[in-house]
Design a protein around this motif. Structure first.
Motif, short mmCIF file in Angstrom:
data_model
loop_
_atom_site.label_atom_id
_atom_site.label_comp_id
_atom_site.label_asym_id
_atom_site.label_seq_id
_atom_site.Cartn_x
_atom_site.Cartn_y
_atom_site.Cartn_z
N UNK A 152 0.83 -1.20 -0.05
CA UNK A 152 0.03 -0.02 -0.08
C UNK A 152 0.93 1.19 0.02
N UNK A 153 1.94 1.13 0.76
CA UNK A 153 2.79 2.30 0.95
C UNK A 153 3.55 2.54 -0.42
N UNK A 182 -3.86 11.06 12.01
CA UNK A 182 -5.50 10.74 12.21
C UNK A 182 -5.58 9.16 12.35
N UNK A 183 -5.20 8.44 11.09
CA UNK A 183 -5.42 6.98 11.02
C UNK A 183 -4.67 6.31 11.96
N UNK A 229 -1.31 15.36 4.20
CA UNK A 229 -0.89 13.94 4.13
C UNK A 229 -0.53 13.40 5.50
N UNK A 230 0.15 14.18 6.23
CA UNK A 230 0.69 14.00 7.59
C UNK A 230 -0.16 13.84 8.38
N UNK A 231 -1.23 14.88 8.33
CA UNK A 231 -2.41 14.95 9.35
C UNK A 231 -3.15 13.63 9.00
N UNK A 232 -3.26 13.20 7.97
CA UNK A 232 -4.28 12.05 7.52
C UNK A 232 -3.76 10.90 8.25
N UNK A 257 -4.16 3.44 6.23
CA UNK A 257 -4.14 4.86 6.31
C UNK A 257 -2.92 5.52 5.37
N UNK A 258 -2.00 4.59 5.26
CA UNK A 258 -0.81 5.04 4.53
C UNK A 258 -1.08 5.26 2.81
N UNK A 259 -1.99 4.51 2.57
CA UNK A 259 -2.76 4.85 1.02
C UNK A 259 -3.66 6.12 1.19
#
Lengths: 252, 76
Positions: A68-69, A210-211, A204-207, A227-229
């Motif tokens: 995914x990453x 949060x994940x 991106x960092x905040x997402x 969450x990476x994707x």
């Protein structure tokens, strides 16, 4: 396109040369090597897993997280690869992108090498000869990269063993610290480019944050994994919106 | 990560490192040779009028820009 009778020095029919069968064989060979290497690494990880406290489920999750990453960076590489197809042909692009996968290197090296051959990529002077010179210089440059890796890795491994003998705790801290430093360095480099880059970085960092928080609070590890994707996609979406709002570099 | 089934961590990791180091080096060398086979064929046998000086100039131009990155990136 020029007539078939034109010489390589004057013919701009680059794809006639770039799609030669031997180049296809070379591209397939590179991908075969990548597949074999991946299979060996996965098998080695499966064998070592139980010894380091990772069961089959943990390994599956790790492999999936890695896949995914890799999606986000791969999308960027594919987009550049598509734009290079007309300049270097399908086999050439597959070999270069398959091995190095660095968008910055491939486009930069291609342009510099063509310039040194007195041509501009895709321009009127980009003949079959210029293509061969540019492709060779790009590939030789990529080979230097791999050569440096081959030569420097054993040196680093020896240093690692020495440090482990002196203080094993260092080796448990250093990899984590190195990852944080590497990603911070990459992230900070984006900030100075444009506000759109900063927006993508922050979103991106905040997402991802949060994940990770949701995964921990709800005890649902799959959220961290996907969450990476998700953070990559939200970063891309934020970059697009910010660019449309005039915060980018204005590159269309 | 479960910790109840710990076997022999140092030996497992040592085996993993040995396998991936050996296989990584070998596959990288093969990949290197295969990736260079296409461009070498083009400049040596495809009769495209490529001169040694043109190749050297182009390679020097690429090296001038990327030499430091070739060394620094694998380390970092």
């Amino acid at each position: 396109m020029t007539s078939p009778a034109a010489s390589p020095e004057t013919s701009t029919d680059v794809l006639a040369v770039a799609n030669m069968p031997l180049l296809w064989v070379s591209a397939l060979g590179v991908f075969l090597v990548i597949i074999v290497q991946t299979a060996i690494y996965m098998k080695a990880a499966r064998r070592a897993g139980p010894g380091v406290g990772m069961d089959r489920h943990d390994l599956r999750v790790s492999f999936r997280s890695g896949a995914v990453a890799a999606l986000g960076p791969s999308v960027a590489v594919v987009i550049v690869a598509l734009s290079l197809l007309a300049l270097f042909g399908t086999p050439g692009v597959l070999v270069r992108i398959g091995l190095i996968g660095s968008v910055a290197y491939e486009t930069g090296a291609a342009s510099i090498a063509a310039g040194a051959a007195g041509a501009e990529l895709g321009g009127p002077g980009y003949t079959q000869t210029a293509f061969a010179v540019a492709f060779f210089a790009m590939s030789a440059g990529g080979a230097m990269w791999m050569l440096a890796t081959l030569l420097l890795t054993p040196v680093l491994q020896r240093s690692e063993k020495r440090i482990a003998r002196l203080n094993p705790l260092v080796l448990t801290v250093v990899p984590g610290a190195a990852l944080v430093a590497a990603f911070l360095s990459l992230g900070i480099a984006e900030v100075r480019i444009s506000a759109a880059h900063t927006t993508a970085l922050v979103v991106g960092g905040a997402s991802m944050g949060l994940a990770a928080y949701a995964a921990s609070r709800l005890s649902l590890p799959w959220i961290r994994e996907w969450g990476l994707g998700l953070s990559i996609l939200s970063g891309l979406a934020a970059a697009y919106v910010a660019d449309q709002a005039g915060l980018g570099l204005g590159i269309s | 990560m479960s910790t109840s089934t710990l076997g022999n961590p140092p030996r497992s990791m040592a085996q993993f490192t040995a396998t991936t180091t050996r296989a990584g080096r070998l596959t990288m060398i093969i990949g290197l040779m295969v990736s260079l086979s296409g461009p070498l064929y083009l400049v040596l046998f495809a009769d495209l009028g490529v001169t040694a000086s043109a190749l050297l100039t182009a390679f020097a131009a690429v090296a001038g820009t990327f030499f430091i990155i070739w060394l620094v990136e694998p380390v970092t």
